[in-house]
Design a protein around this motif. Structure first.
Motif, PDB file in Angstrom:
ATOM      1  N   PRO A 198       0.845  -1.193   0.000  1.00 40.01           N
ATOM      2  CA  PRO A 198       0.000   0.000   0.000  1.00 40.01           C
ATOM      3  C   PRO A 198       0.881   1.243   0.000  1.00 40.01           C
ATOM      4  O   PRO A 198       1.783   1.369   0.814  1.00 40.01           O
ATOM      5  N   THR A 199       0.651   2.113  -0.929  1.00 36.00           N
ATOM      6  CA  THR A 199       1.454   3.330  -1.063  1.00 36.00           C
ATOM      7  C   THR A 199       0.553   4.543  -0.930  1.00 36.00           C
ATOM      8  O   THR A 199      -0.510   4.601  -1.545  1.00 36.00           O
ATOM      9  N   ILE A 200       0.974   5.495  -0.110  1.00 34.65           N
ATOM     10  CA  ILE A 200       0.185   6.717   0.034  1.00 34.65           C
ATOM     11  C   ILE A 200       1.002   7.910  -0.445  1.00 34.65           C
ATOM     12  O   ILE A 200       2.236   7.901  -0.404  1.00 34.65           O
ATOM     13  N   PHE A 201       0.288   8.923  -0.912  1.00 37.84           N
ATOM     14  CA  PHE A 201       0.917  10.150  -1.390  1.00 37.84           C
ATOM     15  C   PHE A 201       0.406  11.317  -0.546  1.00 37.84           C
ATOM     16  O   PHE A 201      -0.797  11.453  -0.325  1.00 37.84           O
ATOM     17  N   LEU A 202       1.343  12.147  -0.095  1.00 41.87           N
ATOM     18  CA  LEU A 202       1.015  13.305   0.735  1.00 41.87           C
ATOM     19  C   LEU A 202       1.552  14.573   0.081  1.00 41.87           C
ATOM     20  O   LEU A 202       2.591  14.551  -0.595  1.00 41.87           O
ATOM     21  N   HIS A 203       0.857  15.677   0.308  1.00 44.81           N
ATOM     22  CA  HIS A 203       1.373  16.977  -0.138  1.00 44.81           C
ATOM     23  C   HIS A 203       0.885  18.072   0.804  1.00 44.81           C
ATOM     24  O   HIS A 203      -0.051  17.874   1.590  1.00 44.81           O
ATOM     25  N   ALA A 204       1.532  19.214   0.725  1.00 42.08           N
ATOM     26  CA  ALA A 204       1.124  20.364   1.542  1.00 42.08           C
ATOM     27  C   ALA A 204       1.165  21.632   0.695  1.00 42.08           C
ATOM     28  O   ALA A 204       1.367  22.738   1.211  1.00 42.08           O
ATOM     29  N   LYS A 205       0.958  21.482  -0.598  1.00 41.04           N
ATOM     30  CA  LYS A 205       1.075  22.591  -1.541  1.00 41.04           C
ATOM     31  C   LYS A 205      -0.258  23.325  -1.679  1.00 41.04           C
ATOM     32  O   LYS A 205      -1.289  22.722  -2.012  1.00 41.04           O
ATOM     33  N   SER A 206      -0.241  24.615  -1.444  1.00 44.25           N
ATOM     34  CA  SER A 206      -1.468  25.428  -1.470  1.00 44.25           C
ATOM     35  C   SER A 206      -2.169  25.354  -2.827  1.00 44.25           C
ATOM     36  O   SER A 206      -3.396  25.265  -2.907  1.00 44.25           O
ATOM     37  N   LYS A 207      -1.387  25.398  -3.897  1.00 44.28           N
ATOM     38  CA  LYS A 207      -1.959  25.363  -5.243  1.00 44.28           C
ATOM     39  C   LYS A 207      -2.746  24.076  -5.484  1.00 44.28           C
ATOM     40  O   LYS A 207      -3.805  24.085  -6.122  1.00 44.28           O
ATOM     41  N   LEU A 208      -2.252  22.983  -4.944  1.00 49.10           N
ATOM     42  CA  LEU A 208      -2.935  21.695  -5.095  1.00 49.10           C
ATOM     43  C   LEU A 208      -4.184  21.622  -4.219  1.00 49.10           C
ATOM     44  O   LEU A 208      -5.190  21.023  -4.601  1.00 49.10           O
ATOM     45  N   LYS A 209      -4.121  22.258  -3.062  1.00 52.12           N
ATOM     46  CA  LYS A 209      -5.293  22.292  -2.188  1.00 52.12           C
ATOM     47  C   LYS A 209      -6.419  23.091  -2.839  1.00 52.12           C
ATOM     48  O   LYS A 209      -7.597  22.711  -2.769  1.00 52.12           O
ATOM     49  N   GLU A 210      -6.056  24.203  -3.480  1.00 49.48           N
ATOM     50  CA  GLU A 210      -7.060  25.024  -4.151  1.00 49.48           C
ATOM     51  C   GLU A 210      -7.754  24.253  -5.264  1.00 49.48           C
ATOM     52  O   GLU A 210      -8.943  24.466  -5.538  1.00 49.48           O
ATOM     53  N   ARG A 211      -7.021  23.342  -5.893  1.00 50.80           N
ATOM     54  CA  ARG A 211      -7.597  22.544  -6.973  1.00 50.80           C
ATOM     55  C   ARG A 211      -8.200  21.235  -6.449  1.00 50.80           C
ATOM     56  O   ARG A 211      -8.561  20.359  -7.227  1.00 50.80           O
ATOM     57  N   LEU A 212      -8.257  21.127  -5.123  1.00 54.36           N
ATOM     58  CA  LEU A 212      -8.861  19.956  -4.459  1.00 54.36           C
ATOM     59  C   LEU A 212      -8.205  18.650  -4.895  1.00 54.36           C
ATOM     60  O   LEU A 212      -8.883  17.646  -5.156  1.00 54.36           O
ATOM     61  N   ILE A 213      -6.858  18.679  -4.964  1.00 54.39           N
ATOM     62  CA  ILE A 213      -6.100  17.471  -5.253  1.00 54.39           C
ATOM     63  C   ILE A 213      -5.949  16.700  -3.948  1.00 54.39           C
ATOM     64  O   ILE A 213      -5.139  17.035  -3.105  1.00 54.39           O
ATOM     65  N   GLY A 214      -6.777  15.672  -3.772  1.00 54.16           N
ATOM     66  CA  GLY A 214      -6.773  14.916  -2.533  1.00 54.16           C
ATOM     67  C   GLY A 214      -7.719  15.519  -1.514  1.00 54.16           C
ATOM     68  O   GLY A 214      -8.645  16.277  -1.853  1.00 54.16           O
ATOM     69  N   GLU A 215      -7.473  15.203  -0.246  1.00 52.55           N
ATOM     70  CA  GLU A 215      -8.299  15.732   0.841  1.00 52.55           C
ATOM     71  C   GLU A 215      -7.458  15.857   2.108  1.00 52.55           C
ATOM     72  O   GLU A 215      -6.424  15.191   2.254  1.00 52.55           O
ATOM     73  N   ASP A 241      -0.205  17.875 -15.559  1.00 50.54           N
ATOM     74  CA  ASP A 241      -0.844  19.153 -15.873  1.00 50.54           C
ATOM     75  C   ASP A 241       0.027  20.347 -15.514  1.00 50.54           C
ATOM     76  O   ASP A 241      -0.358  21.497 -15.756  1.00 50.54           O
ATOM     77  N   GLY A 242       1.182  20.091 -14.903  1.00 47.87           N
ATOM     78  CA  GLY A 242       2.106  21.177 -14.572  1.00 47.87           C
ATOM     79  C   GLY A 242       1.783  21.913 -13.285  1.00 47.87           C
ATOM     80  O   GLY A 242       2.346  22.980 -13.028  1.00 47.87           O
ATOM     81  N   HIS A 243       0.895  21.358 -12.483  1.00 52.02           N
ATOM     82  CA  HIS A 243       0.541  22.019 -11.223  1.00 52.02           C
ATOM     83  C   HIS A 243       1.501  21.677 -10.089  1.00 52.02           C
ATOM     84  O   HIS A 243       1.482  22.337  -9.032  1.00 52.02           O
ATOM     85  N   ALA A 244       2.316  20.661 -10.282  1.00 55.31           N
ATOM     86  CA  ALA A 244       3.255  20.242  -9.245  1.00 55.31           C
ATOM     87  C   ALA A 244       4.361  19.414  -9.882  1.00 55.31           C
ATOM     88  O   ALA A 244       4.258  18.970 -11.040  1.00 55.31           O
ATOM     89  N   SER A 245       5.427  19.211  -9.134  1.00 54.38           N
ATOM     90  CA  SER A 245       6.506  18.311  -9.548  1.00 54.38           C
ATOM     91  C   SER A 245       6.570  17.164  -8.545  1.00 54.38           C
ATOM     92  O   SER A 245       5.905  17.193  -7.499  1.00 54.38           O
ATOM     93  N   HIS A 246       7.384  16.175  -8.846  1.00 55.24           N
ATOM     94  CA  HIS A 246       7.484  15.029  -7.942  1.00 55.24           C
ATOM     95  C   HIS A 246       8.056  15.439  -6.589  1.00 55.24           C
ATOM     96  O   HIS A 246       7.847  14.764  -5.578  1.00 55.24           O
TER      97      HIS A 246
END
Length: 367
Positions: A198-215, A241-246
């Motif tokens: 099981p693999t999970i992905f986490l982020h704390a990027k404001s731009k991604l939050k605004e686009r509701l990437i995840g929860e 889509d260019g909204h984030a990098s790895h």
């Protein structure tokens, strides 16, 4: 007495503990040094006196043999206890060292009980006490930073954030490009015995939050976690889509779990916090800790030291609570905190890197 079997050695250590003017923290090493001297090897014994193994043995003796001693005078026991700073294990002092600075145990308990999701979404870190509770066991948690994903009546589930591994996870983007994501070790559960982890992905990027990437992790009616969790597909699309990098994501395999009985409020992660093993982190430190950890690289011999330093920096962002006069190992110049740091480093080398790589000019006789 000379013996090889563990039961006889243990009984002899207990006997030495209870002898007048004996100090259990010696762990029998003085007797060994005396025997080495009798055969003309006192220099060799002295050279080994501050090896990692001997220093750790002394700390083991202090924890395992010293307590409940029947030895000698009250003054001697008071002196030993004072030098061990046993008072740091008292609840009031444990609570006063929390990075979130709650004043009483009641506040912590009420926070866990009244919150709809317990401590879900909270960051915690390994104890900042002078004597790490993870020196002799579970070294992976020493000065660690963890995110709690779940906290309910049955168990708390979290992931360690500060342990990159040598492994990578191939992430295929919608455009067909493959990005190799560094895998972080989240804990001992779910890591072994299965090729499909099981693999999970986490982020704390404001731009991604605004686009509701995840929860948000620990989503509640009043406050959202500063860290969000998303699917592999969501992470891949955001990159394409260019909204984030790895580099904006953490890829984690494995979980850390603390079980508790439903009728015991002090169990689970709450019990670990109240025992002083972990500390709650004030949410205001989240960004600095997160950015620092993202700077870590895939684990290798070349990145080991830098990764350890960044992990320590992230942990320290919530307040180092440093003692100007830290306790040292019995009859040694090495502080207990330094020994715990190296124990954690050896754990990383052994379990994540695949072998022990001696630090420069330290513990040259360890291997």
């Amino acid at each position: 007495m000379v013996a090889a079997d563990s039961e006889t050695v243990w009984k002899e250590l207990i006997c030495q503990r209870d002898e007048e003017n004996a100090d259990p923290r010696d762990a029998g090493l003085k007797t060994w040094a005396d025997l080495m001297g009798l055969i003309g090897k006192e220099d060799e014994a002295k050279a080994l006196s501050e090896t990692f193994a001997d220093l750790t043995l002394k700390e083991w003796a202090a924890e395992t043999i010293l307590f409940n001693s029947t030895v000698g005078s009250a003054d001697m026991q008071d002196n030993i206890m004072s030098s061990l700073d046993v008072g740091s294990n008292q609840l009031s002092e444990i609570l006063s060292s929390f990075s979130s600075a709650p004043d009483t145990a009641d506040k912590i308990v009420k926070l866990a009980v009244n919150s709809k999701n317990g401590f879900s979404g909270s960051l915690i870190r390994g104890s900042a006490g002078d004597r790490s509770p993870f020196l002799l066991s579970e070294q992976k948690f020493h000065r660690s930073v963890l995110l709690l994903l779940q906290d309910d009546d049955e168990q708390a589930v979290g992931v360690i954030l500060n342990h990159p591994t040598t492994n990578t996870h191939p992430l295929m983007l919608p455009n067909g490009k493959i990005v190799e994501m560094t895998v972080r070790y989240g804990g001992s559960f779910g890591m072994q015995g299965s090729t499909d982890q099981p693999t999970i992905f986490l982020h704390a990027k404001s731009k991604l939050k605004e686009r509701l990437i995840g929860e948000p992790v620990g989503k509640s009616e009043t406050e959202d976690s500063k860290i969000w969790i998303c699917s592999e597909e969501e992470a891949a699309k955001a990159m394409a889509d260019g909204h984030a990098s790895h580099r904006d994501f953490m890829c984690i395999e494995g979980f850390s779990i603390w079980n508790r009985d439903a009728d015991k409020i002090e169990g689970g992660i709450l019990g670990e916090i109240l025992e002083g093993k972990f500390e709650l982190v004030d949410p205001s430190f989240t960004e600095e800790m997160w950015v620092t950890l993202l700077a870590q690289a895939s684990l290798s011999i070349d990145t080991l030291d830098r990764n350890c330093r960044l992990a320590s920096d992230a942990w320290g962002a919530a307040g180092k609570n440093e003692n100007p006069f830290p306790p040292t190992v019995y009859e040694s110049t090495v502080t207990v905190s330094e020994l715990a740091d190296d124990a954690c480093r050896f754990w990383i080398e052994a379990f994540l890197l695949g072998g022990v790589v001696p630090a420069a000019d330290k513990y040259s006789a360890f291997e």
